[in-house]
Design an enzyme around this catalytic site. Structure first.
Site, mmCIF file in Angstrom:
data_model
loop_
_atom_site.group_PDB
_atom_site.id
_atom_site.type_symbol
_atom_site.label_atom_id
_atom_site.label_comp_id
_atom_site.label_asym_id
_atom_site.label_seq_id
_atom_site.Cartn_x
_atom_site.Cartn_y
_atom_site.Cartn_z
ATOM 1 N N GLN A 124 -7.649 -3.432 1.083
ATOM 2 C CA GLN A 124 -6.370 -3.718 0.439
ATOM 3 C C GLN A 124 -5.870 -5.102 0.831
ATOM 4 O O GLN A 124 -5.354 -5.849 -0.006
ATOM 5 C CB GLN A 124 -5.345 -2.643 0.830
ATOM 6 C CG GLN A 124 -5.714 -1.274 0.299
ATOM 7 C CD GLN A 124 -4.945 -0.153 0.991
ATOM 8 O OE1 GLN A 124 -4.645 -0.229 2.177
ATOM 9 N NE2 GLN A 124 -4.658 0.897 0.244
ATOM 10 N N ASP A 163 -7.819 3.108 10.985
ATOM 11 C CA ASP A 163 -8.095 3.230 9.554
ATOM 12 C C ASP A 163 -8.606 1.905 9.009
ATOM 13 O O ASP A 163 -7.971 0.866 9.171
ATOM 14 C CB ASP A 163 -6.827 3.662 8.812
ATOM 15 C CG ASP A 163 -7.058 3.900 7.337
ATOM 16 O OD1 ASP A 163 -8.223 4.029 6.920
ATOM 17 O OD2 ASP A 163 -6.063 3.979 6.598
ATOM 18 N N SER A 171 -1.894 1.475 11.775
ATOM 19 C CA SER A 171 -2.097 2.426 10.680
ATOM 20 C C SER A 171 -1.626 3.818 11.076
ATOM 21 O O SER A 171 -1.604 4.165 12.264
ATOM 22 C CB SER A 171 -3.582 2.500 10.311
ATOM 23 O OG SER A 171 -4.005 1.283 9.769
ATOM 24 N N GLU A 173 -9.450 1.374 5.727
ATOM 25 C CA GLU A 173 -9.128 1.197 4.310
ATOM 26 C C GLU A 173 -8.204 0.003 4.087
ATOM 27 O O GLU A 173 -8.283 -0.673 3.061
ATOM 28 C CB GLU A 173 -8.477 2.466 3.765
ATOM 29 C CG GLU A 173 -8.224 2.443 2.286
ATOM 30 C CD GLU A 173 -7.641 3.755 1.788
ATOM 31 O OE1 GLU A 173 -6.888 3.705 0.818
ATOM 32 O OE2 GLU A 173 -7.935 4.813 2.375
ATOM 33 N N THR A 200 0.864 -1.185 0.000
ATOM 34 C CA THR A 200 0.000 0.000 0.000
ATOM 35 C C THR A 200 0.900 1.234 0.000
ATOM 36 O O THR A 200 2.124 1.109 -0.004
ATOM 37 C CB THR A 200 -0.904 0.031 1.262
ATOM 38 O OG1 THR A 200 -0.103 0.333 2.410
ATOM 39 C CG2 THR A 200 -1.632 -1.284 1.471
ATOM 40 N N CYS A 201 0.292 2.408 0.046
ATOM 41 C CA CYS A 201 1.099 3.625 0.064
ATOM 42 C C CYS A 201 1.876 3.787 1.375
ATOM 43 O O CYS A 201 2.904 4.456 1.407
ATOM 44 C CB CYS A 201 0.237 4.852 -0.198
ATOM 45 S SG CYS A 201 -1.069 5.086 1.005
ATOM 46 N N ASN A 202 1.421 3.150 2.449
ATOM 47 C CA ASN A 202 2.073 3.298 3.748
ATOM 48 C C ASN A 202 2.917 2.108 4.181
ATOM 49 O O ASN A 202 3.596 2.173 5.186
ATOM 50 C CB ASN A 202 1.036 3.573 4.840
ATOM 51 C CG ASN A 202 0.557 5.002 4.787
ATOM 52 O OD1 ASN A 202 1.310 5.904 4.465
ATOM 53 N ND2 ASN A 202 -0.712 5.198 5.088
ATOM 54 N N ARG A 203 2.861 1.006 3.419
ATOM 55 C CA ARG A 203 3.596 -0.186 3.833
ATOM 56 C C ARG A 203 3.788 -1.142 2.671
ATOM 57 O O ARG A 203 2.996 -1.188 1.754
ATOM 58 C CB ARG A 203 2.890 -0.894 4.975
ATOM 59 C CG ARG A 203 1.607 -1.570 4.599
ATOM 60 C CD ARG A 203 0.918 -2.271 5.779
ATOM 61 N NE ARG A 203 0.434 -1.310 6.741
ATOM 62 C CZ ARG A 203 0.928 -1.184 7.981
ATOM 63 N NH1 ARG A 203 1.853 -1.978 8.424
ATOM 64 N NH2 ARG A 203 0.447 -0.270 8.795
#
Length: 162
Positions: A122, A116, A111, A118, A55-58
């Site tokens: 994912q 979160d 998160s 979302e 994902t964008c964060n991990r």
């Protein structure tokens, strides 16, 4: 008593927003095509039952291998990152610690925005990809079902996601 050379341990390796900046995370991000290549290569290298979450964060890879370096090598080979960069921002969890981390991810406790939700979508999408590739064994399937159930409980019984 000698150890079984085929003995695999459960590991989760990866990086996330806590240690890696956006630029570093983007180097290691994996497109769906890169994830499919990684899954295929994992099978060829004897890594059992692998799940990739990007994902964008991990970016995290979890699976059964003889050593976490097998998973780290797969990540570095299939992304634009290298081992030196990875070693500066890495997370390596094993056995029950890895399972607990999966649950923290699914429930939003790990998160950037606490609670979160979302990430659940994912996670489901990536699990589906891994299942299609035949890389999801019974242990991981149960772990993810437990994690998704914990996520639902967290959402319904707490106000974290609001």
């Amino acid at each position: 008593m000698t150890k079984n050379p085929d003995c695999k341990k459960f590991y989760l390796i990866g990086l996330n927003y806590k240690k890696a900046d956006v630029e570093t995370r983007s180097k290691f991000s994996l497109s769906k095509d890169q994830q499919e290549a990684l899954l295929s290569e994992a099978k060829d290298n004897g890594v059992k039952s692998v799940v990739v979450l990007s994902t964008c964060n991990r970016v995290e890879i979890m699976g059964f291998s003889n050593h976490p370096f097998q998973l780290i090598s797969l990540m570095c080979k299939n992304s634009k990152g290298n081992f030196e960069e990875y070693s500066e921002v890495t997370n390596v969890y094993k056995k029950s610690e890895a399972a607990e981390h999966v649950i923290r991810i699914a429930t939003g406790l790990d998160s950037q925005i606490l609670g979160d939700y979302e990430i659940v979508g994912q996670l489901k999408e990536d699990i589906g990809l891994d299942k299609e590739a035949g890389k999801l064994n019974a242990y991981l399937e149960r772990l993810f079902n437990t994690a998704l159930h914990a996520s639902i409980e967290n959402k319904n019984r707490t106000s974290l996601s609001s």
